[in-house]
Motif scaffolding. Structure first.
Motif, PDB file in Angstrom:
ATOM      1  N   ARG A   1      -8.831   3.511   0.599  1.00 39.81           N
ATOM      2  CA  ARG A   1      -8.346   3.907   1.925  1.00 39.81           C
ATOM      3  C   ARG A   1      -7.032   4.663   1.827  1.00 39.81           C
ATOM      4  NH1 ARG A   1     -10.281  -0.241   6.587  1.00 39.81           N
ATOM      5  NH2 ARG A   1     -12.347  -0.512   5.700  1.00 39.81           N
ATOM      6  N   ILE A   2      -6.367   4.541   0.672  1.00 39.46           N
ATOM      7  CA  ILE A   2      -5.041   5.125   0.585  1.00 39.46           C
ATOM      8  C   ILE A   2      -4.906   6.113  -0.560  1.00 39.46           C
ATOM      9  CG2 ILE A   2      -3.892   3.397  -0.875  1.00 39.46           C
ATOM     10  CD1 ILE A   2      -1.970   3.446   1.826  1.00 39.46           C
TER      11      ILE A   2
ATOM     12  N   ASP B   1       1.404   9.746  -5.598  1.00 40.78           N
ATOM     13  CA  ASP B   1       1.876  11.092  -5.281  1.00 40.78           C
ATOM     14  C   ASP B   1       2.806  11.631  -6.357  1.00 40.78           C
ATOM     15  OD1 ASP B   1       2.050  10.533  -1.682  1.00 40.78           O
ATOM     16  OD2 ASP B   1       0.447  11.311  -2.950  1.00 40.78           O
TER      17      ASP B   1
ATOM     18  N   ALA C   1       0.801  -1.229   0.000  1.00 38.87           N
ATOM     19  CA  ALA C   1       0.000   0.000   0.000  1.00 38.87           C
ATOM     20  C   ALA C   1       0.836   1.284   0.000  1.00 38.87           C
ATOM     21  CB  ALA C   1      -0.969  -0.013   1.184  1.00 38.87           C
ATOM     22  N   PRO C   2       1.900   1.388   0.818  1.00 40.92           N
ATOM     23  CA  PRO C   2       2.660   2.648   0.775  1.00 40.92           C
ATOM     24  C   PRO C   2       3.292   2.914  -0.588  1.00 40.92           C
ATOM     25  CG  PRO C   2       3.246   1.378   2.714  1.00 40.92           C
ATOM     26  CD  PRO C   2       2.423   0.499   1.861  1.00 40.92           C
TER      27      PRO C   2
ATOM     28  N   ARG D   1       0.727   4.364  -2.858  1.00 35.57           N
ATOM     29  CA  ARG D   1       0.497   5.776  -2.511  1.00 35.57           C
ATOM     30  C   ARG D   1       1.629   6.656  -3.045  1.00 35.57           C
ATOM     31  NH1 ARG D   1      -3.268   9.645  -0.766  1.00 35.57           N
ATOM     32  NH2 ARG D   1      -1.924  11.450  -0.924  1.00 35.57           N
ATOM     33  N   ARG D   2       2.859   6.167  -2.959  1.00 39.75           N
ATOM     34  CA  ARG D   2       3.999   6.964  -3.433  1.00 39.75           C
ATOM     35  C   ARG D   2       3.926   7.166  -4.929  1.00 39.75           C
ATOM     36  NH1 ARG D   2       7.870   8.430  -0.034  1.00 39.75           N
ATOM     37  NH2 ARG D   2       8.064   7.281   1.910  1.00 39.75           N
TER      38      ARG D   2
END
Lengths: 170, 210
Positions: free
Chosen positions: A128-129, A96, A88-89, A92-93
């Motif tokens: 959620r992310i 971004d 998940a991170p 997200r990155r």
């Protein structure tokens, strides 16, 4: 009566090379006709994403065959597959790093809501992310369902007040 | 050097005194003490022709059981097309340990990492024992009997993204228990799997009285 032109179509002899329209219409037409996907193909839905790019289903009809894996060069991230908490991170990155305007399509049950994996390791929905614009249900969704989502994405883009947002951010 | 199923167990018992046959539904299986495990596996590989390691895994018997953990090796013979299972109980119920067989079969590397990740069994002399499915720094071993299926709340592996989004790895609400389908219903809406206890779900929290 504004003009004596009774032609239905654009006639160069009368209008020459000048077309008057709204900025929103042009900007949204450009954006919606060339949505370059960033294929975040994480699991089985990635296979159906690839299938929607082949000749039978042909995502190129919609201007979206340019699958750019670089977030700098893409418009729409298609999250196709199960997102674990470990991954998940990174999703997200990548989101971004995409340049505005950007959109997200959550493809399949796992990306929309965690799917059949209701457990300690699976993110219960990629919304959620990252903010999601269109959800596609299915496990996996047929390529036609993904193309339907792409069409809905196009309609959503056409409704945006693009000019106002550009001027606001300037 | 035949490795027909009935003979593998007796061949092992001839060489190693403490090997005992184990009840098994499919293939011959033996219980070995942990100290002899590597020697038994090496003998199986070199002398008896079980050259293919199928799996290295583990069992958590129960929180109160002693010994609590066992390591299971599944071997296959590519020449004779037979399987054999070797089980050894780990010493240490809170910090289980077992010898690594990476020097015998390099394929054991990831299998042992998975067993360490999910059950917490440390493999001695493993070249690179770290988590493989969960992220490094995950505090629990998810397949242990005392770990709930829904999970325990932990922060995301990346602290920056965690603070940016405010998301944590929350335990998933099981919506009132396991989903059970009704058998024999003709009306498919009624036959669909539904929770056994429908008094609580994601929007209406479970009362703490239970």
């Amino acid at each position: 009566m504004v003009t004596s032109n009774t032609d239905l179509a654009y006639n160069t002899k009368i209008e020459d090379t000048l077309v008057v329209t709204k900025a929103d219409a042009v900007i949204n037409w450009l954006r919606s006709s060339s949505i370059w996907p960033m294929p975040m193909g994480l699991a089985c839905c990635g296979i159906e994403l690839m299938a929607s790019g082949d000749a039978r289903f042909d995502i190129a009809r919609f201007g979206a065959e340019v699958m750019r894996f670089s977030p700098r060069q893409s418009d729409c991230m298609i999250v196709a597959g199960t997102v674990t908490y470990k991954m998940a991170p990174h999703v997200r990155r990548i989101y971004d790093q995409m340049a505005e305007p950007k959109w997200v399509i959550a493809m399949g049950a796992c990306a929309s809501s965690g799917g059949m994996y209701r457990s300690y390791s699976t993110l219960q929905g990629v919304d959620r992310i990252v903010p999601v614009d269109v959800y596609v249900s299915g496990c996996p969704p047929r390529p036609e369902a993904l193309l339907d989502a792409l069409i809905k994405m196009q309609e959503k883009i056409r409704r945006q007040p693009a000019a106002r947002e550009l001027l606001k951010s300037a | 050097m035949s490795t027909a199923p009935a003979e593998v167990v007796s061949a092992l018992q001839g060489k190693f005194a403490q090997v005992a046959p184990r009840p098994s539904g499919d293939h011959p299986a033996v219980d070995v003490p942990l100290a002899d495990a590597v020697a038994v596996l090496r003998h199986l590989r070199d002398e008896l022709g079980y050259d293919f390691l199928v799996d290295v895994t583990g069992i958590d018997w129960d929180v109160d059981a002693s010994p609590r953990f066992s390591v299971v090796w599944h071997l296959f013979s590519t020449r004779h097309h037979n399987y054999v299972r070797v089980v050894a109980a780990c010493d240490g119920d809170t910090e289980p340990a077992a010898p690594s067989v990476v020097e015998l079969w390099p394929a054991a590397n990831w299998h042992e990492r998975e067993t360490y990740d999910l059950l917490g069994i440390r493999f001695e002399k493993h070249p690179d024992l770290r988590r493989i499915l969960m992220w490094e720094g995950y505090p629990y071993h998810p397949l242990r009997k005392d770990f709930p299926l829904a999970g325990i709340e932990v922060p995301l592996p990346d602290a920056e993204v965690g603070t940016l989004t405010g998301v944590t790895a929350k335990p998933v609400p099981m919506v009132g228990g396991p989903f059970v389908a009704s058998v024999g219903e003709m009306n498919l809406t009624e036959a669909e799997p539904r929770a056994k206890d429908e008094s609580w779900d994601e929007r209406k929290e479970k009362p703490d009285t239970l």
